[in-house]
Design an enzyme around this catalytic site. Structure first.
Site, PDB file in Angstrom:
ATOM      1  N   SER A   1       0.800  -1.228   0.000  1.00 25.95           N
ATOM      2  CA  SER A   1       0.000   0.000   0.000  1.00 25.95           C
ATOM      3  C   SER A   1       0.831   1.275   0.000  1.00 25.95           C
ATOM      4  O   SER A   1       0.292   2.350  -0.255  1.00 25.95           O
ATOM      5  CB  SER A   1      -0.934   0.015   1.216  1.00 25.95           C
ATOM      6  OG  SER A   1      -1.902  -0.992   1.116  1.00 25.95           O
TER       7      SER A   1
ATOM      8  N   SER B   1      -1.350   4.554   3.093  1.00 30.31           N
ATOM      9  CA  SER B   1      -2.164   5.228   2.071  1.00 30.31           C
ATOM     10  C   SER B   1      -2.311   6.719   2.335  1.00 30.31           C
ATOM     11  O   SER B   1      -1.980   7.534   1.469  1.00 30.31           O
ATOM     12  CB  SER B   1      -3.531   4.553   1.949  1.00 30.31           C
ATOM     13  OG  SER B   1      -3.401   3.193   1.637  1.00 30.31           O
TER      14      SER B   1
ATOM     15  N   ASP C   1     -17.640   7.062  18.395  1.00 31.79           N
ATOM     16  CA  ASP C   1     -16.753   7.040  17.235  1.00 31.79           C
ATOM     17  C   ASP C   1     -17.517   7.385  15.960  1.00 31.79           C
ATOM     18  O   ASP C   1     -18.537   6.758  15.663  1.00 31.79           O
ATOM     19  CB  ASP C   1     -16.130   5.651  17.071  1.00 31.79           C
ATOM     20  CG  ASP C   1     -15.439   5.170  18.339  1.00 31.79           C
ATOM     21  OD1 ASP C   1     -14.690   5.976  18.921  1.00 31.79           O
ATOM     22  OD2 ASP C   1     -15.656   4.013  18.741  1.00 31.79           O
TER      23      ASP C   1
ATOM     24  N   ASP D   1      -5.911   0.338  -4.100  1.00 31.56           N
ATOM     25  CA  ASP D   1      -4.459   0.297  -4.263  1.00 31.56           C
ATOM     26  C   ASP D   1      -3.999  -1.074  -4.756  1.00 31.56           C
ATOM     27  O   ASP D   1      -3.033  -1.189  -5.497  1.00 31.56           O
ATOM     28  CB  ASP D   1      -3.750   0.673  -2.960  1.00 31.56           C
ATOM     29  CG  ASP D   1      -4.337  -0.014  -1.738  1.00 31.56           C
ATOM     30  OD1 ASP D   1      -5.331  -0.755  -1.865  1.00 31.56           O
ATOM     31  OD2 ASP D   1      -3.799   0.207  -0.628  1.00 31.56           O
TER      32      ASP D   1
ATOM     33  N   HIS E   1      -1.727  -9.663  -0.272  1.00 31.86           N
ATOM     34  CA  HIS E   1      -2.355  -8.928  -1.361  1.00 31.86           C
ATOM     35  C   HIS E   1      -2.426  -9.800  -2.615  1.00 31.86           C
ATOM     36  O   HIS E   1      -1.690 -10.772  -2.761  1.00 31.86           O
ATOM     37  CB  HIS E   1      -1.556  -7.665  -1.684  1.00 31.86           C
ATOM     38  CG  HIS E   1      -1.528  -6.682  -0.570  1.00 31.86           C
ATOM     39  ND1 HIS E   1      -0.683  -5.594  -0.542  1.00 31.86           N
ATOM     40  CD2 HIS E   1      -2.248  -6.605   0.582  1.00 31.86           C
ATOM     41  CE1 HIS E   1      -0.880  -4.895   0.560  1.00 31.86           C
ATOM     42  NE2 HIS E   1      -1.829  -5.495   1.266  1.00 31.86           N
TER      43      HIS E   1
END
Length: 528
Positions: A111, A174, A304, A376, A451
Site C-alpha cells: 500500500s 495510504s 466514534d 491500491d 495482497h
C-alpha cells in the site's frame, strides 16, 4: 415454474433460507428492456469538458474487483434484495478503467508504493512512500533528492483547501502518500525508527504530517504517535499500552494547533460534529483511536464517527473555500479484514465505504467535482461454489467437497484461515460461517493473508472523468486528477472554467439544518 414469483429454496442440508426471484426475469423482454435503457443512457452520456474545481479520491484499501462484487451482494441483501443485481454507489459512475498495480520492484504490491503511484503519479519501490524508485527501502540516505510531490500538495499550492480522511491511523501508508516522504512505511513515530535513521536526519511520518504541508482537515486514528511517551490516552487513560510513544517529548497536536488560529483538535464523535458546524474553525484534526479506528461492526456510534460522518464533516469545512478543495478518503480497514482472513469485517467495511461515496455524491455536484474511486491493490480473496442467487455471501456452497465436508463460498488463497488437523480439513456449518469473526478457510498457512496482484477498477464521475478509460498504469490516476484541475504540470490545460455554484444552493450548505438537528439530539441524550 409459473406464478407471479419464482420461489427458490436457497440452501441445502440445514442451511435453508428463502429467496424470491421476480418471474419477469424469465422473460427475455425484461433483459432486453434493461439493456435498452442502459444503452440509451450511454448514448446520452456527454463528457464534462471543464476544469474540476474540486477533487475527491476514494481509496478502498484492498478493494479488488472480487471484493467489489461481494460488497454489492452484501449491501443489496442488507437492503432486502437478492444482492448481485443491486448497484453500489460506485457502480453508478459512468466511466471505468483498470489500473495495473505492480510496484517497480514487486509484481504484487504493497500500500505504500501504490499510494505513491495514484497520489503522486510516479511508480515506486515496495514499502516506500512519496519517493521515486531511486530510493531504497530502509536506507535513509536515499531519501533526499528523490521526493515526489502529491496532487494534494499541488492543490494546496494552487490555493485549494485539502483534507485526509481514513479509517486507519492517519500516519498509515495510504494517507501518508498525500504528504510524506519516507523509505520505510512503518516509521510512524520516532519511536518506530532506528537511531541511525534519526541521526541521518530522516523524519518520522507523524512529524511530516504537521510539517510538510498545511492540511486543513485530518481525520482518522493515530493518537499515540502524536504525543510524548507516557501521555495518557483520553479514551483509555488506565491502559498504559495506549499511551503516547514519542521519544522526542514533542506534543505534535499542540504544535499543529499553534500554527493555525482557527484550528480545532477533537477525539470523539460529539466534538467532531460540533467543530464541523463552527464557522470559526479553519483547520480540523480528529484522531479517534490511539491506532487504527475500530472496525465498523465494533464501532460505538455514540463515541466514534463512521467513515461517512467523517467524510461529511470534511466536505463541510473544505467546501467553504471558493477556490475548491482536494479530499482523500480511505476505507482502510477493508484491507485489514482481508489480512485477518475475516471476510465479514472486510465486506462490512466496504459497505460503509460505499455509503461514504454515496453521501459525498449527495453533497457535491458532478458539474464541478471530479470524483474517482479505486483500490491500491486486491487480495487473494475469492467467492464461488455455484451458490444459489440470494444466498448469504458468507454462506456455504450447495454441494460438499470431495472430502464429504461443507465449504464456504468465500475462500482465501492463503492466510490464517488454514486449518488442517492431522491431515483433516474441519467441517463448517452455516451458523459458523455467518459469524462476524469467522475466519474463512485458506489454502496456504500464513499469519497474515497477502495482497493479490491483479488489476483493480477505477470508477470516475465529473469533469474530465472520460479520461479514465482502458487499462492504465496506476500512476495515471494522479495525472488525470492533476490535469482535470489544471494543477502542475498541467497548468496550461486550456479547459473551460468550472461550473459556478452559490453558497446558498450548495448541497453541503443545505445539509446544515439536518446536522444541527443531530447535534440537538446528541445534546438531549447527554443531558442528566
Amino acid at each position: 415454474m409459473q406464478g407471479p414469483w419464482v420461489l427458490l429454496l436457497l440452501g441445502l442440508r440445514l442451511q435453508l433460507s428463502l429467496g424470491v426471484i421476480p418471474a419477469e426475469e424469465e422473460n427475455p423482454a425484461f433483459w432486453n428492456r434493461q439493456a435498452a435503457e442502459a444503452l440509451d443512457a450511454a448514448k446520452k452520456l456527454q463528457p464534462i469538458q471543464k476544469v474540476a474545481k474540486n477533487l475527491i479520491l476514494f481509496l478502498g484499501d484492498g478493494l479488488g474487483v472480487p471484493t467489489v462484487t461481494a460488497t454489492r451482494i452484501l449491501k443489496g441483501q442488507k437492503n432486502g434484495k437478492l444482492g448481485p443485481e443491486t448497484p453500489l454507489a460506485m457502480d453508478r459512475f459512468p466511466y471505468l478503467a483498470l489500473s495495473k498495480t505492480y510496484n517497480v520492484d514487486r509484481q504484487v504490491p504493497d500500500s505504500a508504493a501504490t499510494a505513491t503511484a495514484y497520489l503522486c503519479g510516479v511508480k515506486a519501490n515496495f514499502q516506500t512512500i512519496g519517493l521515486s524508485a531511486a530510493a531504497r527501502f530502509n536506507q535513509c540516505n536515499t531519501t533526499r533528492g528523490n521526493e515526489v510531490i502529491s496532487v494534494m500538495n499541488r492543490a494546496k499550492q494552487a490555493g485549494k483547501s485539502v483534507g485526509v480522511v481514513t479509517t486507519t491511523r492517519v500516519q498509515h501508508a495510504s494517507p501518508a502518500g498525500t504528504y510524506a516522504h519516507t523509505v520505510n512505511r512503518n516509521w510512524y513515530s520516532d519511536a518506530d525508527m532506528p537511531a541511525s535513521a534519526r541521526q541521518e536526519g530522516c523524519q518520522d511520518i507523524a512529524t511530516q504530517l504537521i510539517s510538510n504541508m498545511d492540511i486543513d482537515v485530518i481525520l482518522g486514528g493515530g493518537r499515540k504517535y502524536m504525543f510524548p511517551m507516557g501521555t495518557p490516552d483520553p479514551e483509555y487513560p488506565a491502559d498504559a499500552s495506549q499511551n503516547g510513544i514519542r521519544l522526542d517529548g514533542k506534543n505534535l497536536v499542540q504544535e499543529w494547533l499553534a500554527k493555525h488560529q482557527g484550528a480545532w483538535y477533537v477525539w470523539n464523535r460529539t466534538e467532531l460534529m460540533q467543530a464541523s458546524l463552527d464557522q470559526s474553525v479553519t483547520h480540523l484534526m480528529g484522531l479517534f483511536e490511539p491506532g487504527d479506528t475500530k472496525y465498523e461492526i465494533h464501532r460505538d456510534p455514540t463515541l466514534d464517527p463512521s467513515l461517512m460522518e467523517m467524510t461529511e464533516a470534511a466536505l463541510r469545512l473544505l467546501s467553504r473555500n471558493p477556490r475548491g478543495f482536494y479530499l482523500f478518503v480511505e476505507g482502510g480497514r477493508i484491507d485489514h479484514g482481508h489480512h485477518e482472513g475475516v471476510a465479514y469485517q472486510a465486506l462490512t467495511e466496504a459497505v460503509m465505504f460505499d455509503d461514504a461515496i454515496e453521501r459525498a455524491g449527495q453533497l457535491t455536484s458532478e458539474e464541478d467535482t471530479l470524483t474517482l474511486v479505486t483500490a491500491d491493490h486486491s487480495h487473494v480473496f475469492s467467492f464461488g461454489g455455484y451458490t444459489l442467487r440470494g444466498s448469504s455471501i458468507f454462506g456455504l456452497a450447495p454441494s460438499k467437497a470431495q472430502d464429504s465436508k461443507a465449504y464456504t463460498s468465500i475462500l482465501y488463497g492463503n492466510g490464517p484461515g488454514y486449518v488442517f488437523n492431522s491431515g483433516v480439513r474441519p467441517d463448517v456449518n452455516e451458523s459458523e460461517s455467518g459469524s462476524p469473526d469467522y475466519q474463512q478457510q485458506a489454502a496456504v498457512p500464513l499469519s497474515s493473508e497477502t495482497h493479490g496482484g491483479e488489476d483493480v477498477a477505477v470508477f470516475a464521475r465529473g469533469p474530465q472523468a472520460h479520461l479514465v478509460h482502458g487499462v492504465q498504469e496506476q500512476s495515471f490516476v494522479a495525472h488525470v486528477m492533476a490535469f482535470a484541475a489544471c494543477l502542475e504540470p498541467y497548468t496550461a490545460c486550456d479547459l473551460a472554467p468550472p461550473a459556478c455554484t452559490t453558497d446558498a444552493a450548495h448541497p453541503v450548505a443545505a445539509s446544515l439544518p439536518l446536522l444541527a438537528g443531530t447535534l440537538l439530539l446528541l445534546g438531549a441524550s447527554a443531558a442528566p
